[in-house]
Design a protein around this motif. Structure first.
Motif, PDB file in Angstrom:
ATOM      1  N   TYR A  87     -59.310  18.615  99.179  1.00 32.97           N
ATOM      2  CA  TYR A  87     -58.998  19.527  99.987  1.00 32.97           C
ATOM      3  C   TYR A  87     -57.636  19.499 100.700  1.00 32.97           C
ATOM      4  N   GLN A  89     -55.420  17.503  99.473  1.00 34.21           N
ATOM      5  CA  GLN A  89     -54.346  17.567  98.570  1.00 34.21           C
ATOM      6  C   GLN A  89     -53.775  18.657  98.383  1.00 34.21           C
ATOM      7  N   GLN A  90     -54.763  19.835  98.375  1.00 26.39           N
ATOM      8  CA  GLN A  90     -54.561  21.228  98.523  1.00 26.39           C
ATOM      9  C   GLN A  90     -53.691  21.732  99.484  1.00 26.39           C
ATOM     10  N   ARG A  93     -50.128  20.578  99.163  1.00 24.76           N
ATOM     11  CA  ARG A  93     -49.479  21.443  98.262  1.00 24.76           C
ATOM     12  C   ARG A  93     -48.950  22.759  98.858  1.00 24.76           C
ATOM     13  N   GLU A  94     -49.857  23.247  99.652  1.00 25.90           N
ATOM     14  CA  GLU A  94     -49.857  24.642 100.287  1.00 25.90           C
ATOM     15  C   GLU A  94     -48.639  24.239 101.369  1.00 25.90           C
ATOM     16  N   TYR A 351     -59.465  29.675  97.342  1.00 27.21           N
ATOM     17  CA  TYR A 351     -58.435  28.978  97.990  1.00 27.21           C
ATOM     18  C   TYR A 351     -57.978  28.078  96.876  1.00 27.21           C
ATOM     19  N   GLY A 352     -58.721  27.068  96.451  1.00 29.22           N
ATOM     20  CA  GLY A 352     -58.301  25.899  95.749  1.00 29.22           C
ATOM     21  C   GLY A 352     -57.765  26.453  94.414  1.00 29.22           C
ATOM     22  N   ILE A 355     -53.980  27.682  95.080  1.00 31.42           N
ATOM     23  CA  ILE A 355     -53.046  26.440  95.291  1.00 31.42           C
ATOM     24  C   ILE A 355     -52.815  25.540  94.110  1.00 31.42           C
ATOM     25  N   ASP A 356     -54.115  25.313  93.283  1.00 35.61           N
ATOM     26  CA  ASP A 356     -53.814  24.582  92.221  1.00 35.61           C
ATOM     27  C   ASP A 356     -52.917  25.125  91.155  1.00 35.61           C
TER      28      ASP A 356
END
Length: 461
Positions: A87, A89-90, A93-94, A351-352, A355-356
């Protein structure tokens, strides 16, 4: 008759004890659309005219080690500490995705980590998240910015508090709810007093500027005598801010609330006595009644902002940074950029996945109309600064206030008769007795309420 006596007149409490919004946004989230055009958000973020305003950043950390039965927040209860790493890490990225939309020379003057339990993260994960934030956004020095985090004292060691200070956090919000052990067991939140005292002492020793404490009245097994002891203890600890929320029992929406025995909830009469106790005890102790369920010491920035008519509301509640655009990070978080509200996917998988895949996780939102903007500013003035001056709105929006809002002004007549507001030819003032009913007063100007399911909102009192 004193203001306190007026507050607790049974006829007023019965008349205004309705369901209604807390107005952390207007329009409220019930008006957000699933077919929201994300280009509206992108254009608002890139607006050159916004470059003169600061940014505010909100990070939602949804994880909790244990679930509190009363809680209606978007959360994930888990003992698995490994769940937070992907999370974080996401979130990193966000941060990159959001920063690409904004002029990142705009200073960040406000940052908040909420949840859930932000201190569910490891110290290393906290460092990673803050380092990424500083890499992509220009945070003001902590002597100029407001950098706050919600703390569960059961999840915050001395080392945690010290680490948060080194990361730049300068304000803490502590969840307490009630110190009575019977109440704590009933809500599945056993939190010895010593834990709270240790966190507060450590925070002050490490230079945190402000400490806020959250309490809740209306919980199972609460009595006037027991909650009076909790308030007495809190006043000895002297936090700069105190929030005392009324528990909203909505088991049809929040399944965990079904774990509590509804028969042990305070009666309506006891609930009102608890509220009266709160107002009397805190104001007698010198706290300023900001409005609704918030109190602050006169020296606190919140009270000073209200006195200067610069107080604001956002998704964290009352705020001293009225001019900021708010960027929301994480599952379910909501941003406000210009005239746009945008909300991320509420669930972790949704959500993930976004973002991924390298795209923003926004799934809902709304672009405000000119009428929305006008009414948002009216509601904000009433909720925050307790006064509405017609000439300011006429100059900003080119309207004749008494003519455009004649029906609303007529509906305010009942509040005036009840001693909650004062009206003159050029302004509306929320009187001291009206601070408890300010949500009801603001609802007069909400054009959406007639079509909304008001049972989705909590009780105003």
């Amino acid at each position: 008759m004193s203001d306190t006596d007026l507050l607790f007149r049974p006829d007023l409490l019965a008349r205004y004890g309705a369901n209604g919004p807390r107005y952390t946004s207007y329009p409220t989230a019930l008006q957000f659309r699933d077919d929201f055009d994300l280009d509206h958000y992108r254009h608002a973020a890139a607006d050159p005219g916004a470059a003169e305003t600061d940014l505010s950043l909100y990070f939602h950390i949804p994880f909790c080690d244990t679930v509190c039965f009363y809680c209606g927040c978007n959360k994930v209860a888990t003992k698995n500490r490994k769940r937070s790493k992907p999370y974080v890490q996401q979130l990193v990225r966000e941060i990159e995705l959001q920063a690409a939309l904004f002029d990142t020379t705009r200073p960040v003057s406000q940052l908040h980590w909420g949840g859930g339990t932000p201190t569910f993260l490891s110290l290393e994960e906290m460092s990673t998240l803050m380092a990424a934030t500083r890499e992509h956004f220009a945070l003001r020095p902590d002597s100029e910015g407001e950098y706050s985090i919600e703390i569960d004292p059961r999840e915050a060691s001395v080392q945690t508090i010290e680490h948060l200070r080194t990361l730049g956090f300068n304000r803490l919000s502590l969840g307490v709810q009630d110190f009575d052990p019977v109440v704590q067991r009933a809500i599945n939140r056993v939190q010895p007093l010593e834990l709270t005292v240790d966190v507060m002492n450590t925070a002050r020793a490490n230079g945190f500027e402000s400490i806020s404490v959250d309490l809740i009245y209306g919980l199972p097994h609460q009595s006037v005598a027991s909650f009076k002891r909790t308030l007495y203890t809190i006043l000895l600890l002297a936090p700069e801010r105190i929030s005392v929320f009324g528990y909203a029992h909505m088991p049809q929406l929040f399944k965990m609330q079904r774990q509590m025995d509804a028969a042990t909830l305070p009666s309506p009469a006891t609930r009102l006595a608890l509220l009266q106790l709160v107002v009397e005890q805190l104001t007698d102790a010198g706290y300023v009644y900001i409005g609704m369920d918030h109190f602050a010491l006169p020296t606190d920035e919140l009270a000073r902002a209200q006195a200067q008519r610069t107080l604001h509301r956002n998704f964290q509640g009352y705020s001293t940074r009225a001019e900021c655009d708010l960027i929301g990070f994480g599952a379910s978080s909501i941003g406000k950029v210009g005239d746009v509200y945008a909300q991320n996917a509420k669930d972790l998988p949704g959500y993930g996945a976004a973002i991924d895949a390298g795209r923003l996780a926004v799934t809902r939102g709304v672009r405000l109309s000119s009428d929305d903007r006008l009414r948002r500013d009216i509601i904000t003035e009433l909720m925050c600064n307790l006064e509405l001056r017609f000439d300011e709105f006429e100059a900003a929006y080119g309207v004749r206030f008494p003519a455009v809002f004649a029906p609303e002004l007529e509906r305010l007549r009942a509040f005036e008769v009840d001693g909650l507001v004062a009206r003159s030819s050029d302004r509306i003032e929320v009187l001291p007795a009206g601070r408890m009913f300010v949500r009801n007063i603001a609802m007069v100007f909400d054009r959406y309420l007639g079509s909304q399911q008001v049972e989705r909102f909590s009780r105003t009192i």
